[in-house]
Design a protein around this motif. Structure first.
Motif, PDB file in Angstrom:
ATOM      1  N   ARG A   4     -51.067  18.777  48.715  1.00 39.81           N
ATOM      2  CA  ARG A   4     -50.151  17.638  48.898  1.00 39.81           C
ATOM      3  C   ARG A   4     -50.046  16.823  47.619  1.00 39.81           C
ATOM      4  O   ARG A   4     -50.913  16.910  46.760  1.00 39.81           O
ATOM      5  CB  ARG A   4     -50.706  16.681  49.977  1.00 39.81           C
ATOM      6  CG  ARG A   4     -50.870  17.321  51.293  1.00 39.81           C
ATOM      7  CD  ARG A   4     -51.427  16.353  52.337  1.00 39.81           C
ATOM      8  NE  ARG A   4     -51.143  16.943  53.627  1.00 39.81           N
ATOM      9  CZ  ARG A   4     -49.970  16.858  54.227  1.00 39.81           C
ATOM     10  NH1 ARG A   4     -49.006  16.142  53.709  1.00 39.81           N
ATOM     11  NH2 ARG A   4     -49.751  17.495  55.361  1.00 39.81           N
ATOM     12  N   HIS A   5     -49.022  15.974  47.562  1.00 39.78           N
ATOM     13  CA  HIS A   5     -48.954  15.005  46.470  1.00 39.78           C
ATOM     14  C   HIS A   5     -50.167  14.078  46.565  1.00 39.78           C
ATOM     15  O   HIS A   5     -50.502  13.607  47.658  1.00 39.78           O
ATOM     16  CB  HIS A   5     -47.699  14.139  46.610  1.00 39.78           C
ATOM     17  CG  HIS A   5     -46.420  14.839  46.267  1.00 39.78           C
ATOM     18  ND1 HIS A   5     -46.219  16.172  46.467  1.00 39.78           N
ATOM     19  CD2 HIS A   5     -45.270  14.362  45.721  1.00 39.78           C
ATOM     20  CE1 HIS A   5     -44.989  16.486  46.061  1.00 39.78           C
ATOM     21  NE2 HIS A   5     -44.396  15.413  45.608  1.00 39.78           N
ATOM     22  N   ASP A   6     -50.760  13.778  45.422  1.00 40.80           N
ATOM     23  CA  ASP A   6     -51.823  12.777  45.370  1.00 40.80           C
ATOM     24  C   ASP A   6     -51.154  11.455  44.997  1.00 40.80           C
ATOM     25  O   ASP A   6     -51.064  11.080  43.825  1.00 40.80           O
ATOM     26  CB  ASP A   6     -52.870  13.195  44.336  1.00 40.80           C
ATOM     27  CG  ASP A   6     -54.097  12.289  44.373  1.00 40.80           C
ATOM     28  OD1 ASP A   6     -53.987  11.164  44.917  1.00 40.80           O
ATOM     29  OD2 ASP A   6     -55.148  12.712  43.865  1.00 40.80           O
ATOM     30  N   LEU A   7     -50.636  10.766  46.017  1.00 39.73           N
ATOM     31  CA  LEU A   7     -49.810   9.576  45.754  1.00 39.73           C
ATOM     32  C   LEU A   7     -50.599   8.478  45.060  1.00 39.73           C
ATOM     33  O   LEU A   7     -50.074   7.753  44.207  1.00 39.73           O
ATOM     34  CB  LEU A   7     -49.194   9.070  47.062  1.00 39.73           C
ATOM     35  CG  LEU A   7     -48.148  10.000  47.695  1.00 39.73           C
ATOM     36  CD1 LEU A   7     -47.662   9.414  49.024  1.00 39.73           C
ATOM     37  CD2 LEU A   7     -46.962  10.224  46.760  1.00 39.73           C
ATOM     38  N   GLU A   8     -51.858   8.381  45.437  1.00 40.47           N
ATOM     39  CA  GLU A   8     -52.736   7.391  44.802  1.00 40.47           C
ATOM     40  C   GLU A   8     -52.775   7.622  43.285  1.00 40.47           C
ATOM     41  O   GLU A   8     -52.529   6.725  42.476  1.00 40.47           O
ATOM     42  CB  GLU A   8     -54.144   7.553  45.402  1.00 40.47           C
ATOM     43  CG  GLU A   8     -55.069   6.394  45.174  1.00 40.47           C
ATOM     44  CD  GLU A   8     -54.687   5.199  46.046  1.00 40.47           C
ATOM     45  OE1 GLU A   8     -55.069   4.108  45.661  1.00 40.47           O
ATOM     46  OE2 GLU A   8     -53.992   5.365  47.084  1.00 40.47           O
ATOM     47  N   ALA A   9     -53.070   8.872  42.927  1.00 40.55           N
ATOM     48  CA  ALA A   9     -53.182   9.212  41.499  1.00 40.55           C
ATOM     49  C   ALA A   9     -51.819   9.113  40.808  1.00 40.55           C
ATOM     50  O   ALA A   9     -51.741   8.762  39.628  1.00 40.55           O
ATOM     51  CB  ALA A   9     -53.761  10.621  41.352  1.00 40.55           C
ATOM     52  N   MET A  10     -50.742   9.408  41.522  1.00 43.69           N
ATOM     53  CA  MET A  10     -49.413   9.302  40.908  1.00 43.69           C
ATOM     54  C   MET A  10     -49.080   7.844  40.594  1.00 43.69           C
ATOM     55  O   MET A  10     -48.541   7.531  39.534  1.00 43.69           O
ATOM     56  CB  MET A  10     -48.350   9.927  41.812  1.00 43.69           C
ATOM     57  CG  MET A  10     -48.455  11.455  41.870  1.00 43.69           C
ATOM     58  SD  MET A  10     -47.201  12.235  42.918  1.00 43.69           S
ATOM     59  CE  MET A  10     -45.766  12.140  41.824  1.00 43.69           C
ATOM     60  N   ALA A  11     -49.412   6.954  41.510  1.00 39.94           N
ATOM     61  CA  ALA A  11     -49.170   5.525  41.245  1.00 39.94           C
ATOM     62  C   ALA A  11     -50.016   5.069  40.065  1.00 39.94           C
ATOM     63  O   ALA A  11     -49.542   4.326  39.201  1.00 39.94           O
ATOM     64  CB  ALA A  11     -49.482   4.700  42.497  1.00 39.94           C
ATOM     65  N   ASP A  12     -51.251   5.553  40.008  1.00 36.69           N
ATOM     66  CA  ASP A  12     -52.135   5.170  38.891  1.00 36.69           C
ATOM     67  C   ASP A  12     -51.636   5.721  37.557  1.00 36.69           C
ATOM     68  O   ASP A  12     -51.987   5.202  36.493  1.00 36.69           O
ATOM     69  CB  ASP A  12     -53.563   5.685  39.136  1.00 36.69           C
ATOM     70  CG  ASP A  12     -54.249   4.940  40.277  1.00 36.69           C
ATOM     71  OD1 ASP A  12     -53.771   3.846  40.640  1.00 36.69           O
ATOM     72  OD2 ASP A  12     -55.252   5.451  40.808  1.00 36.69           O
ATOM     73  N   ALA A  13     -50.845   6.781  37.591  1.00 30.72           N
ATOM     74  CA  ALA A  13     -50.376   7.424  36.347  1.00 30.72           C
ATOM     75  C   ALA A  13     -49.188   6.694  35.718  1.00 30.72           C
ATOM     76  O   ALA A  13     -48.777   7.002  34.608  1.00 30.72           O
ATOM     77  CB  ALA A  13     -50.007   8.881  36.628  1.00 30.72           C
ATOM     78  N   VAL A  14     -48.620   5.735  36.449  1.00 27.74           N
ATOM     79  CA  VAL A  14     -47.471   4.990  35.913  1.00 27.74           C
ATOM     80  C   VAL A  14     -47.939   4.034  34.813  1.00 27.74           C
ATOM     81  O   VAL A  14     -48.909   3.308  35.000  1.00 27.74           O
ATOM     82  CB  VAL A  14     -46.760   4.212  37.046  1.00 27.74           C
ATOM     83  CG1 VAL A  14     -45.705   3.264  36.475  1.00 27.74           C
ATOM     84  CG2 VAL A  14     -46.128   5.183  38.036  1.00 27.74           C
ATOM     85  N   THR A  15     -47.264   4.090  33.666  1.00 28.47           N
ATOM     86  CA  THR A  15     -47.589   3.189  32.553  1.00 28.47           C
ATOM     87  C   THR A  15     -46.331   2.435  32.130  1.00 28.47           C
ATOM     88  O   THR A  15     -45.252   2.627  32.708  1.00 28.47           O
ATOM     89  CB  THR A  15     -48.095   3.979  31.316  1.00 28.47           C
ATOM     90  OG1 THR A  15     -46.989   4.693  30.746  1.00 28.47           O
ATOM     91  CG2 THR A  15     -49.194   4.978  31.682  1.00 28.47           C
ATOM     92  N   GLU A  16     -46.472   1.648  31.093  1.00 33.32           N
ATOM     93  CA  GLU A  16     -45.334   0.938  30.499  1.00 33.32           C
ATOM     94  C   GLU A  16     -44.224   1.897  30.077  1.00 33.32           C
ATOM     95  O   GLU A  16     -43.060   1.530  30.011  1.00 33.32           O
ATOM     96  CB  GLU A  16     -45.803   0.191  29.242  1.00 33.32           C
ATOM     97  CG  GLU A  16     -46.731  -0.971  29.524  1.00 33.32           C
ATOM     98  CD  GLU A  16     -45.959  -2.119  30.137  1.00 33.32           C
ATOM     99  OE1 GLU A  16     -45.103  -2.666  29.443  1.00 33.32           O
ATOM    100  OE2 GLU A  16     -46.200  -2.429  31.331  1.00 33.32           O
ATOM    101  N   ARG A  17     -44.640   3.115  29.733  1.00 33.29           N
ATOM    102  CA  ARG A  17     -43.671   4.082  29.207  1.00 33.29           C
ATOM    103  C   ARG A  17     -43.004   4.917  30.289  1.00 33.29           C
ATOM    104  O   ARG A  17     -42.106   5.706  30.005  1.00 33.29           O
ATOM    105  CB  ARG A  17     -44.373   5.043  28.237  1.00 33.29           C
ATOM    106  CG  ARG A  17     -44.952   4.330  27.057  1.00 33.29           C
ATOM    107  CD  ARG A  17     -45.498   5.327  26.073  1.00 33.29           C
ATOM    108  NE  ARG A  17     -45.264   4.828  24.724  1.00 33.29           N
ATOM    109  CZ  ARG A  17     -45.436   5.514  23.605  1.00 33.29           C
ATOM    110  NH1 ARG A  17     -45.845   6.764  23.681  1.00 33.29           N
ATOM    111  NH2 ARG A  17     -45.202   4.995  22.437  1.00 33.29           N
TER     112      ARG A  17
END
Ligand SMILES: *Cc1c(COP(=O)(O)O)cnc(C)c1O
Length: 368
Positions: free
Chosen positions: A147-160
């Motif tokens: 499955r998508h790891d939504l937690e980790a995907m949200a954490d991967a968002v940066t300024e860029r």
């Protein structure tokens, strides 16, 4: 003079250096055809049914006018989709498959140095579209149950981060997001990040809380839905898909699209397909029933499979992937192997699905 690299007098044209890292798109192979066995292609998530009633006729009428360019405004298709989805036509942008629309979206919103967060493993066109735009992909590994790891995907968002993609159901692994979990996830994503919800297989979802993409679109200004006529509608060969989003986002995607991209037969076939909704639903239901039989047959042999919500099933075969691909080949069926990772089998004709259970079922890794 040999070579021709560099910028001297003998220099030859060179593509951008970063394209050397472009991952290939691997197309599903056609099946081999040993004598006595009908071959089946279960390697590209295609639809096994013939065109819906009226579709071939509409496409044929359009082919007869091939000396003319297609309607660049895609007027009839946008109107039909807008009516059906309760949107205005300006919220739509069509392309030669939703893959093309995705390329356009990435190039409209990302440039060098920008980041695109993607689940991985997922649709293999994502890293290509990102690289072509000169952007940087930030792949976030799936969870152990694919499955998508939504937690980790949200954490991967940066300024860029400019774009984030979710693929539900996820190709090639199969699980679909729940509306509630996607909604909660979107609360964590800044509104400046464009969230693409790739719904290529949405018609096949049969769990209790399916993603309601149109609702997300009504409630959030940073969501874009990607949809295609290639899978449930069975128009893969004609190349037509679309984006539904805000007027502003759809307009940006339209602005970078190739003029006259969607052919007249593709536009006509898509419009006619929308008129055959009842039979379409019947066919999708039949494919879902076949999918469930395929899953039951394989799990009955001891396979442990992730949730299958698309028109395909994922066998996490790991190092035995090539062995499974070869086993399917011996019964004249082509499947899609991802080297060292797993095998994706499209739900096809009942006979093909039965043959898959018989050939691949006994190769289950025994649990424990
Ligand atoms: C098949 C597919 C598409 C769209 O394919 P087109 O034929 O280009 O419309 C988009 N996303 C995913 C995940 C797919 O599997």
């Amino acid at each position: 003079m040999a070579g021709g690299a560099g910028s001297g007098p003998g220099a030859l044209p060179r593509p951008r250096a970063d394209l050397a890292g472009l991952p290939p798109y691997v197309a599903g192979r056609p099946p081999s055809s040993p004598p006595g066995l009908t071959p089946y292609k279960l390697s590209s998530n295609e639809n096994p049914y013939p065109p819906l009633p009226g579709v071939l006729e509409a496409a044929t009428r359009a082919v007869a006018a091939m000396e003319r360019y297609p309607d660049m405004g895609v007027t009839a298709l946008y109107r039909a989709l807008a009516d059906r989805l309760d949107l205005v036509p300006e919220q739509l942008s069509a392309g030669t498959g939703s893959t093309a629309v995705l390329f356009q979206l990435i190039s409209a919103f990302c440039g060098p140095g920008d980041e695109v967060v993607v689940p991985w493993r997922s649709f293999e066109a994502y890293p290509i579209a990102i690289t072509v735009a000169g952007a940087r992909g930030v792949p976030v590994p799936l969870t152990a149950d694919a499955r998508h790891d939504l937690e980790a995907m949200a954490d991967a968002v940066t300024e860029r981060t400019r774009v984030l993609i979710v693929c539900t159901p996820n190709n090639p692994t199969g699980p679909a997001l729940r509306h509630a979990e996607l909604d909660a996830f979107l609360d964590r994503i800044p509104a400046r990040v464009l969230v693409v919800v790739d719904e290529a297989y949405a018609e096949f979802v049969r769990h209790a809380d399916p993603v309601d993409g149109l609702r997300l679109l009504r409630e959030r200004p940073n969501v874009a839905l990607l949809r295609t006529f290639s899978k449930a509608y069975g128009l893969a060969g004609l190349r037509v898909g679309y984006l539904a989003s805000t007027v502003s986002i759809a307009g940006a995607v339209r602005s970078v699209s190739l003029p006259f991209g969607v052919s007249a037969p593709a536009q006509a076939a898509a419009v006619a397909s929308l008129d055959a909704q009842d039979l379409l639903s019947e066919r999708v239901d039949a494919l879902v029933a076949e999918r469930d039989r395929l899953v039951a047959g394989l799990t009955g042999h001891g396979w442990r499979l992730p949730e299958a919500q698309g028109n395909f099933v994922w066998l996490p075969a790991g190092a035995r992937t090539a062995e499974l691909v070869a086993a399917a080949e011996t019964v004249a069926i082509s499947v899609r192997g991802f080297a060292g990772v797993g095998v994706r089998v499209t739900v096809g004709e009942p006979e093909a699905n039965q043959r898959i259970v018989a050939a691949l079922g006994p190769l289950a890794r025994r649990a424990g």
